[in-house]
Design a protein around this motif. Structure first.
Motif, PDB file in Angstrom:
ATOM      1  N   ASP A  54      30.143  15.396 -24.644  1.00 29.50           N
ATOM      2  CA  ASP A  54      31.332  15.256 -23.795  1.00 29.50           C
ATOM      3  C   ASP A  54      31.243  13.940 -23.033  1.00 29.50           C
ATOM      4  O   ASP A  54      30.210  13.632 -22.424  1.00 29.50           O
ATOM      5  CB  ASP A  54      31.386  16.432 -22.820  1.00 29.50           C
ATOM      6  N   ALA A  55      32.285  13.156 -23.073  1.00 26.62           N
ATOM      7  CA  ALA A  55      32.301  11.856 -22.396  1.00 26.62           C
ATOM      8  C   ALA A  55      32.107  11.981 -20.892  1.00 26.62           C
ATOM      9  O   ALA A  55      31.757  11.010 -20.225  1.00 26.62           O
ATOM     10  CB  ALA A  55      33.607  11.128 -22.693  1.00 26.62           C
ATOM     11  N   ARG A  56      32.321  13.172 -20.348  1.00 25.66           N
ATOM     12  CA  ARG A  56      32.173  13.382 -18.902  1.00 25.66           C
ATOM     13  C   ARG A  56      30.754  13.766 -18.490  1.00 25.66           C
ATOM     14  O   ARG A  56      30.496  13.995 -17.315  1.00 25.66           O
ATOM     15  CB  ARG A  56      33.141  14.468 -18.439  1.00 25.66           C
ATOM     16  N   VAL A  57      29.831  13.852 -19.455  1.00 27.71           N
ATOM     17  CA  VAL A  57      28.458  14.242 -19.129  1.00 27.71           C
ATOM     18  C   VAL A  57      27.859  13.237 -18.148  1.00 27.71           C
ATOM     19  O   VAL A  57      28.146  12.043 -18.206  1.00 27.71           O
ATOM     20  CB  VAL A  57      27.588  14.379 -20.415  1.00 27.71           C
ATOM     21  N   ARG A  58      27.040  13.736 -17.244  1.00 27.32           N
ATOM     22  CA  ARG A  58      26.416  12.902 -16.214  1.00 27.32           C
ATOM     23  C   ARG A  58      24.909  13.118 -16.211  1.00 27.32           C
ATOM     24  O   ARG A  58      24.423  14.198 -16.529  1.00 27.32           O
ATOM     25  CB  ARG A  58      26.916  13.277 -14.814  1.00 27.32           C
ATOM     26  N   VAL A  59      24.187  12.090 -15.816  1.00 34.38           N
ATOM     27  CA  VAL A  59      22.763  12.243 -15.511  1.00 34.38           C
ATOM     28  C   VAL A  59      22.711  12.744 -14.076  1.00 34.38           C
ATOM     29  O   VAL A  59      23.177  12.068 -13.157  1.00 34.38           O
ATOM     30  CB  VAL A  59      21.999  10.907 -15.661  1.00 34.38           C
ATOM     31  N   VAL A  60      22.169  13.941 -13.891  1.00 31.10           N
ATOM     32  CA  VAL A  60      22.138  14.534 -12.553  1.00 31.10           C
ATOM     33  C   VAL A  60      20.779  14.403 -11.883  1.00 31.10           C
ATOM     34  O   VAL A  60      20.663  14.607 -10.677  1.00 31.10           O
ATOM     35  CB  VAL A  60      22.594  16.016 -12.573  1.00 31.10           C
ATOM     36  N   ALA A  61      19.744  14.059 -12.671  1.00 29.96           N
ATOM     37  CA  ALA A  61      18.417  13.835 -12.098  1.00 29.96           C
ATOM     38  C   ALA A  61      17.638  12.881 -12.983  1.00 29.96           C
ATOM     39  O   ALA A  61      17.767  12.910 -14.205  1.00 29.96           O
ATOM     40  CB  ALA A  61      17.651  15.147 -11.946  1.00 29.96           C
ATOM     41  N   VAL A  62      16.845  12.046 -12.343  1.00 26.06           N
ATOM     42  CA  VAL A  62      15.960  11.098 -13.023  1.00 26.06           C
ATOM     43  C   VAL A  62      14.557  11.385 -12.509  1.00 26.06           C
ATOM     44  O   VAL A  62      14.272  11.181 -11.328  1.00 26.06           O
ATOM     45  CB  VAL A  62      16.370   9.634 -12.718  1.00 26.06           C
ATOM     46  N   ASN A  63      13.700  11.899 -13.388  1.00 24.50           N
ATOM     47  CA  ASN A  63      12.347  12.285 -12.997  1.00 24.50           C
ATOM     48  C   ASN A  63      11.334  11.355 -13.645  1.00 24.50           C
ATOM     49  O   ASN A  63      11.219  11.321 -14.877  1.00 24.50           O
ATOM     50  CB  ASN A  63      12.059  13.731 -13.427  1.00 24.50           C
ATOM     51  N   GLY A  64      10.613  10.598 -12.837  1.00 22.12           N
ATOM     52  CA  GLY A  64       9.605   9.678 -13.349  1.00 22.12           C
ATOM     53  C   GLY A  64       8.494  10.411 -14.074  1.00 22.12           C
ATOM     54  O   GLY A  64       8.032  11.456 -13.622  1.00 22.12           O
ATOM     55  N   GLN A  65       8.054   9.851 -15.200  1.00 24.33           N
ATOM     56  CA  GLN A  65       6.978  10.431 -15.993  1.00 24.33           C
ATOM     57  C   GLN A  65       5.875   9.418 -16.287  1.00 24.33           C
ATOM     58  O   GLN A  65       5.129   9.569 -17.228  1.00 24.33           O
ATOM     59  CB  GLN A  65       7.543  10.968 -17.323  1.00 24.33           C
ATOM     60  N   GLY A  66       5.801   8.345 -15.515  1.00 26.27           N
ATOM     61  CA  GLY A  66       4.774   7.326 -15.723  1.00 26.27           C
ATOM     62  C   GLY A  66       5.167   6.341 -16.812  1.00 26.27           C
ATOM     63  O   GLY A  66       5.472   5.197 -16.541  1.00 26.27           O
ATOM     64  N   TYR A  67       5.177   6.800 -18.053  1.00 22.79           N
ATOM     65  CA  TYR A  67       5.513   5.932 -19.180  1.00 22.79           C
ATOM     66  C   TYR A  67       7.010   5.876 -19.462  1.00 22.79           C
ATOM     67  O   TYR A  67       7.465   5.202 -20.386  1.00 22.79           O
ATOM     68  CB  TYR A  67       4.763   6.381 -20.441  1.00 22.79           C
ATOM     69  N   GLY A  68       7.799   6.592 -18.666  1.00 21.10           N
ATOM     70  CA  GLY A  68       9.249   6.641 -18.852  1.00 21.10           C
ATOM     71  C   GLY A  68       9.874   7.582 -17.850  1.00 21.10           C
ATOM     72  O   GLY A  68       9.305   7.827 -16.781  1.00 21.10           O
ATOM     73  N   VAL A  69      11.045   8.103 -18.214  1.00 18.92           N
ATOM     74  CA  VAL A  69      11.746   9.033 -17.324  1.00 18.92           C
ATOM     75  C   VAL A  69      12.304  10.216 -18.108  1.00 18.92           C
ATOM     76  O   VAL A  69      12.699  10.081 -19.264  1.00 18.92           O
ATOM     77  CB  VAL A  69      12.922   8.362 -16.569  1.00 18.92           C
ATOM     78  N   GLN A  70      12.296  11.354 -17.439  1.00 21.28           N
ATOM     79  CA  GLN A  70      12.994  12.524 -17.956  1.00 21.28           C
ATOM     80  C   GLN A  70      14.377  12.490 -17.327  1.00 21.28           C
ATOM     81  O   GLN A  70      14.499  12.367 -16.104  1.00 21.28           O
ATOM     82  CB  GLN A  70      12.285  13.819 -17.560  1.00 21.28           C
ATOM     83  N   LEU A  71      15.394  12.579 -18.166  1.00 20.56           N
ATOM     84  CA  LEU A  71      16.764  12.606 -17.663  1.00 20.56           C
ATOM     85  C   LEU A  71      17.297  14.023 -17.782  1.00 20.56           C
ATOM     86  O   LEU A  71      17.155  14.665 -18.830  1.00 20.56           O
ATOM     87  CB  LEU A  71      17.649  11.639 -18.452  1.00 20.56           C
ATOM     88  N   VAL A  72      17.907  14.500 -16.712  1.00 18.39           N
ATOM     89  CA  VAL A  72      18.524  15.822 -16.693  1.00 18.39           C
ATOM     90  C   VAL A  72      20.032  15.595 -16.681  1.00 18.39           C
ATOM     91  O   VAL A  72      20.546  14.862 -15.833  1.00 18.39           O
ATOM     92  CB  VAL A  72      18.081  16.636 -15.456  1.00 18.39           C
ATOM     93  N   PHE A  73      20.710  16.209 -17.640  1.00 16.86           N
ATOM     94  CA  PHE A  73      22.138  16.004 -17.815  1.00 16.86           C
ATOM     95  C   PHE A  73      22.956  17.183 -17.295  1.00 16.86           C
ATOM     96  O   PHE A  73      22.470  18.313 -17.238  1.00 16.86           O
ATOM     97  CB  PHE A  73      22.455  15.772 -19.303  1.00 16.86           C
ATOM     98  N   SER A  74      24.196  16.900 -16.965  1.00 15.47           N
ATOM     99  CA  SER A  74      25.088  17.919 -16.414  1.00 15.47           C
ATOM    100  C   SER A  74      25.399  19.030 -17.416  1.00 15.47           C
ATOM    101  O   SER A  74      25.836  20.109 -17.011  1.00 15.47           O
ATOM    102  CB  SER A  74      26.391  17.278 -15.919  1.00 15.47           C
ATOM    103  N   ASP A  75      25.147  18.810 -18.711  1.00 22.50           N
ATOM    104  CA  ASP A  75      25.361  19.869 -19.704  1.00 22.50           C
ATOM    105  C   ASP A  75      24.140  20.777 -19.834  1.00 22.50           C
ATOM    106  O   ASP A  75      24.098  21.651 -20.688  1.00 22.50           O
ATOM    107  CB  ASP A  75      25.756  19.279 -21.065  1.00 22.50           C
ATOM    108  N   GLY A  76      23.132  20.556 -18.976  1.00 24.16           N
ATOM    109  CA  GLY A  76      21.938  21.399 -18.969  1.00 24.16           C
ATOM    110  C   GLY A  76      20.791  20.862 -19.812  1.00 24.16           C
ATOM    111  O   GLY A  76      19.680  21.376 -19.741  1.00 24.16           O
ATOM    112  N   HIS A  77      21.032  19.833 -20.609  1.00 23.49           N
ATOM    113  CA  HIS A  77      19.969  19.298 -21.465  1.00 23.49           C
ATOM    114  C   HIS A  77      18.977  18.510 -20.614  1.00 23.49           C
ATOM    115  O   HIS A  77      19.377  17.665 -19.816  1.00 23.49           O
ATOM    116  CB  HIS A  77      20.563  18.396 -22.551  1.00 23.49           C
TER     117      HIS A  77
END
Length: 94
Positions: A54-77
């Motif tokens: 969905d074009a309206r999906v948003r990143v709702v959280a950015v969690n640092g993981q050292g070598y990168g980031v975990q992205l949490v999306f508004s669709d629950g992924h």
């Protein structure tokens, strides 16, 4: 190479990465979701399918993981961890 700053704009649906060499990259939330590096999403793309996002999906959280980031999306992924190199390659090909 790790970015020196990360910003997330809900309003503009963009993740901003500032790299040590002075470059600023903007990555759209929907494209980040489509390019999720988790095993499930990667397998989907390897089968030749394009994930429907969905074009309206948003990143709702950015969690640092050292070598990168975990992205949490508004669709629950939230399964994908985006290594810095992967994000740099995405930004370079955008």
């Amino acid at each position: 190479m790790n970015p020196v700053a990360i910003g997330n704009s809900q309003e503009h649906q963009r993740l901003r990465l500032n790299w040590p060499d002075g470059r600023e990259q903007l990555l759209g939330h929907a494209e980040l979701r489509r390019q999720c590096p988790c095993s499930q999403c990667r397998a989907f793309r390897l089968r030749g399918s394009t994930p429907m996002v969905d074009a309206r999906v948003r990143v709702v959280a950015v969690n640092g993981q050292g070598y990168g980031v975990q992205l949490v999306f508004s669709d629950g992924h939230e399964r994908g961890i985006y290594p810095w190199e992967y994000l740099a390659q995405m930004a370079a090909s955008a």
